[in-house]
Design an enzyme around this catalytic site. Structure first.
Site, PDB file in Angstrom:
ATOM      1  N   HIS A   1       0.699  -1.513   0.037  1.00 19.54           N
ATOM      2  CA  HIS A   1       0.030   0.000  -0.020  1.00 19.54           C
ATOM      3  C   HIS A   1       0.795   1.245   0.068  1.00 19.54           C
ATOM      4  O   HIS A   1       2.059   1.323   0.486  1.00 19.54           O
ATOM      5  CB  HIS A   1      -0.972   0.194   0.942  1.00 19.54           C
TER       6      HIS A   1
ATOM      7  N   ASP B   1      -0.252   4.472   0.828  1.00 19.34           N
ATOM      8  CA  ASP B   1      -0.914   5.483   1.707  1.00 19.34           C
ATOM      9  C   ASP B   1      -0.024   5.353   2.930  1.00 19.34           C
ATOM     10  O   ASP B   1       0.052   4.244   3.403  1.00 19.34           O
ATOM     11  CB  ASP B   1      -2.489   5.473   2.062  1.00 19.34           C
TER      12      ASP B   1
ATOM     13  N   ASP C   1       5.850   1.243   6.698  1.00 19.42           N
ATOM     14  CA  ASP C   1       4.517   0.951   6.584  1.00 19.42           C
ATOM     15  C   ASP C   1       4.057   1.867   5.740  1.00 19.42           C
ATOM     16  O   ASP C   1       3.291   3.016   5.860  1.00 19.42           O
ATOM     17  CB  ASP C   1       3.989   0.898   7.651  1.00 19.42           C
TER      18      ASP C   1
ATOM     19  N   GLU D   1      -5.374   1.349   2.426  1.00 17.60           N
ATOM     20  CA  GLU D   1      -4.812   0.375   3.534  1.00 17.60           C
ATOM     21  C   GLU D   1      -5.398   0.781   4.510  1.00 17.60           C
ATOM     22  O   GLU D   1      -6.052   0.205   5.426  1.00 17.60           O
ATOM     23  CB  GLU D   1      -3.870  -0.279   3.132  1.00 17.60           C
ATOM     24  N   GLU D   2      -4.645   1.962   4.938  1.00 21.70           N
ATOM     25  CA  GLU D   2      -4.735   2.751   6.333  1.00 21.70           C
ATOM     26  C   GLU D   2      -6.066   3.169   6.863  1.00 21.70           C
ATOM     27  O   GLU D   2      -6.335   3.484   7.834  1.00 21.70           O
ATOM     28  CB  GLU D   2      -3.767   3.637   6.444  1.00 21.70           C
TER      29      GLU D   2
ATOM     30  N   ARG E   1     -10.045  -6.863  17.567  1.00 22.32           N
ATOM     31  CA  ARG E   1      -9.269  -7.553  16.805  1.00 22.32           C
ATOM     32  C   ARG E   1      -9.840  -9.176  16.652  1.00 22.32           C
ATOM     33  O   ARG E   1     -10.058  -9.571  17.743  1.00 22.32           O
ATOM     34  CB  ARG E   1      -7.736  -7.561  17.292  1.00 22.32           C
TER      35      ARG E   1
HETATM   36  N1  BES Z   1       1.158  -2.992   8.110  1.00 23.24           N
HETATM   37  C1  BES Z   1      -0.048  -2.806   8.932  1.00 23.24           C
HETATM   38  C2  BES Z   1      -0.538  -4.341   9.455  1.00 23.24           C
HETATM   39  C3  BES Z   1       0.301  -4.872  10.837  1.00 23.24           C
HETATM   40  C4  BES Z   1       0.018  -4.269  11.898  1.00 23.24           C
HETATM   41  C5  BES Z   1       1.334  -5.695  10.180  1.00 23.24           C
HETATM   42  C6  BES Z   1       0.716  -4.458  12.973  1.00 23.24           C
HETATM   43  C7  BES Z   1       2.162  -6.125  11.456  1.00 23.24           C
HETATM   44  C8  BES Z   1       1.867  -5.353  12.771  1.00 23.24           C
HETATM   45  C9  BES Z   1      -1.143  -2.207   8.246  1.00 23.24           C
HETATM   46  O1  BES Z   1      -0.629  -0.971   7.370  1.00 23.24           O
HETATM   47  C10 BES Z   1      -2.200  -1.762   9.223  1.00 23.24           C
HETATM   48  O2  BES Z   1      -1.860  -0.527   9.846  1.00 23.24           O
HETATM   49  N2  BES Z   1      -3.495  -2.289   9.121  1.00 23.24           N
HETATM   50  C11 BES Z   1      -4.344  -1.711  10.015  1.00 23.24           C
HETATM   51  C12 BES Z   1      -5.670  -2.135   9.270  1.00 23.24           C
HETATM   52  C13 BES Z   1      -7.025  -1.397   9.266  1.00 23.24           C
HETATM   53  C14 BES Z   1      -7.018   0.118   9.321  1.00 23.24           C
HETATM   54  C15 BES Z   1      -7.977  -2.131   8.592  1.00 23.24           C
HETATM   55  C16 BES Z   1      -4.380  -2.218  11.389  1.00 23.24           C
HETATM   56  O3  BES Z   1      -3.923  -3.440  11.596  1.00 23.24           O
HETATM   57  O4  BES Z   1      -4.897  -1.473  12.412  1.00 23.24           O
HETATM   58 MN    MN Z   2       0.985  -1.637   6.451  1.00 31.53          MN
HETATM   59 MN    MN Z   3      -0.324   0.585   8.909  1.00 31.33          MN
END
Ligand code: BES
Ligand code: MN
Ligand code: MN
Length: 451
Positions: A82, A84, A115, A149-150, A324
């Site tokens: 992603h 963003d 990220d 994604e964020e 979660r």
């Molecule tokens: N890269 C992260 C996902 C992630 C979080 C990987 C922690 C490893 C450890 C991703 O960009 C993210 O922040 N995802 C959000 C998703 C949500 C906005 C639907 C999250 O996990 O809060």
């Molecule tokens: Mn991410």
């Molecule tokens: Mn993230």
């Protein structure tokens, strides 16, 4: 790999240029920056001999698509990332400005460096290294880099449906997670899902004088506090009816796998700054973070927030609540259960309503598939250490969506560090991981080409 070594410094400079674009997806004022950001990536990929590079507009922010299909008879890999990034607040806590990336202590500092822009560039640079040396990739490769994604990937499902043919592949690779620890190559084999909602408590039409009216009508902030207090017991177990109904219990093998990892709980706790670990009884800290569902209040508002005292009965209060989720929990089902719970515990004298924010489904990788051994081998070739399986407590909605849509295994080959400050001030990317990440991706393409 000589090319990766020889271009190490320039690969860093190239990433710095991309990180300068403030692609904050949650802020409508930055919408033009997301377009600029997508165009910048598209231009980068166009220079790498892709057969097609396209910026796909959506109802929200654009995604970037590219493909290299010059290896007939070889497998096709779909790489997802992603472009963003998260908002930067609190800005005052950044040591150097978030969109003026700087290099210090073997790290790059800036919003989005790990990220996920750095991890997207890991693939771009691995691709470049093949194209500029061998002239082509050892596999077919398609790349999709979304811009939402964020903020919950709201337009992704439509995109995947409409572009299913363009995105067809044998395997999927996502580089958007962290490694278990410094120098330990780690394949992530489980992600939690997410159900996010906001609960609103409304009372009087406007703030009332608490002397003239207090005692006569219900106070929405008091009512919200009562409601939130019903969500957990003292041991951290969630009391919402049916919340755990579809949460798959951990298998003995999974528990053993988690236990075998060199987790230093004291060090981990120190890194959080919290006074003690806490969570659902009967599970270890890693089990609770990776494989058990949670319910957390992320923010709460209502009433007077200014300096000093102000005597009112506030008109309203609200809380942002995120859960979660683990397999087989479903965001819709959980939101429904929470909504019913709130209705059931709403105290008299206020109106309670729930609004759904974003969500995503959990993922468990089919680790029996031989491609996981191939990925382990590639990762270990670059880092010179055995690759471990781990899970993440975070969510990447794309992963489950593409896995269900295609039935193909997804490799979560991430290059972050557990203390990388993602989403926080002073996000950083380990430059050694960036370099070895490029090698890992290159080895992965190479090994997949031999499958
Ligand atoms: N890269 C992260 C996902 C992630 C979080 C990987 C922690 C490893 C450890 C991703 O960009 C993210 O922040 N995802 C959000 C998703 C949500 C906005 C639907 C999250 O996990 O809060
Ligand atoms: Mn991410
Ligand atoms: Mn993230």
């Amino acid at each position: 790999m000589a090319y990766v070594d020889a271009n190490r410094a320039r690969f860093v400079d190239d990433l710095i240029e991309w990180v300068r674009i403030p692609s904050v997806s949650s802020d409508p004022a930055h919408a033009p920056d997301l377009v600029k950001n997508a165009e910048h990536l598209a231009a980068t990929l166009r220079n790498l001999g892709a057969g097609r590079v396209e910026v796909w507009s959506t109802a929200g922010h654009p995604a970037v698509f590219a493909e290299w299909l010059g290896a007939p008879g070889k497998p096709t890999l779909l790489v997802y990332g992603h472009h963003d990034v998260q908002p930067v607040d609190p800005l005052a806590e950044w040591i150097t400005p978030p969109f003026e990336p700087s290099l210090r202590d073997g790290r790059m500092w800036g919003r989005g460096v790990v990220d996920d822009k750095g991890q997207v560039y890991i693939h771009a640079k691995a691709i470049e290294s093949f194209v500029k040396t061998v002239g082509r990739l050892p596999i077919n490769l398609r790349m999709i880099v979304e811009g939402e994604e964020e903020v919950g990937s709201a337009n992704l499902e439509t995109l995947l449906r409409e572009r299913a043919e363009d995105l067809a592949a044998d395997f999927v690779c996502v580089s958007d997670t962290a490694m278990f620890g410094r120098g330990i190559p780690s394949l992530c084999v489980g992600l939690r899902g997410l159900a996010y909602l906001e609960v609103f408590v409304d009372g009087p039409a406007l703030d009332l004088h608490s002397g003239s009216f207090g005692g006569g009508v219900a106070n929405p902030v008091n009512a919200l506090a009562r409601i939130l207090a019903t969500l957990h017991d003292a041991d951290g177990r969630i009391l919402v009816e049916g919340f755990y109904e579809h949460a798959l219990p951990l298998k003995d093998r999974e528990r053993r796998e988690i236990q075998s990892l060199p987790f230093d709980e004291k060090e981990w706790l120190r890194s959080t700054g919290a006074p003690a670990v806490f969570g659902e009884k009967g599970y270890s800290t890693l089990e609770r973070i990776w494989a058990r569902p949670t319910l957390d209040v992320c923010g709460i508002s209502g009433g007077f927030q200014g300096a000093g005292a102000k005597t009112i009965i506030p008109a309203r209060a609200s809380a942002k609540v995120s859960c979660r989720l683990v397999p087989d929990q479903e965001p819709d089902d959980i939101v429904g259960k929470l909504t019913a719970h709130f209705a059931g515990v709403a105290p008299p004298g206020v109106r309670v309503r729930v609004e759904r924010l974003h969500g995503g489904r959990p993922y468990l990788a089919p680790t029996d598939h031989p491609v996981y051994e191939v990925a382990k081998r590639a990762f270990s070739r670059a880092f010179g250490k055995p690759t471990v399986f781990m899970r993440e407590g975070g969510s990447i909605p794309f992963v489950r969506t593409i896995a269900d849509a295609t039935g193909k295994p997804c490799l979560l080959m991430g290059f972050g560090q557990p203390d990388e400050n993602a989403h926080a001030p002073n996000e950083w990317l380990d430059l050694e991981n960036y370099h070895l990440g490029i090698k890992s991706a290159a080895y992965l393409y190479d090994e997949l080409g031999r499958m």
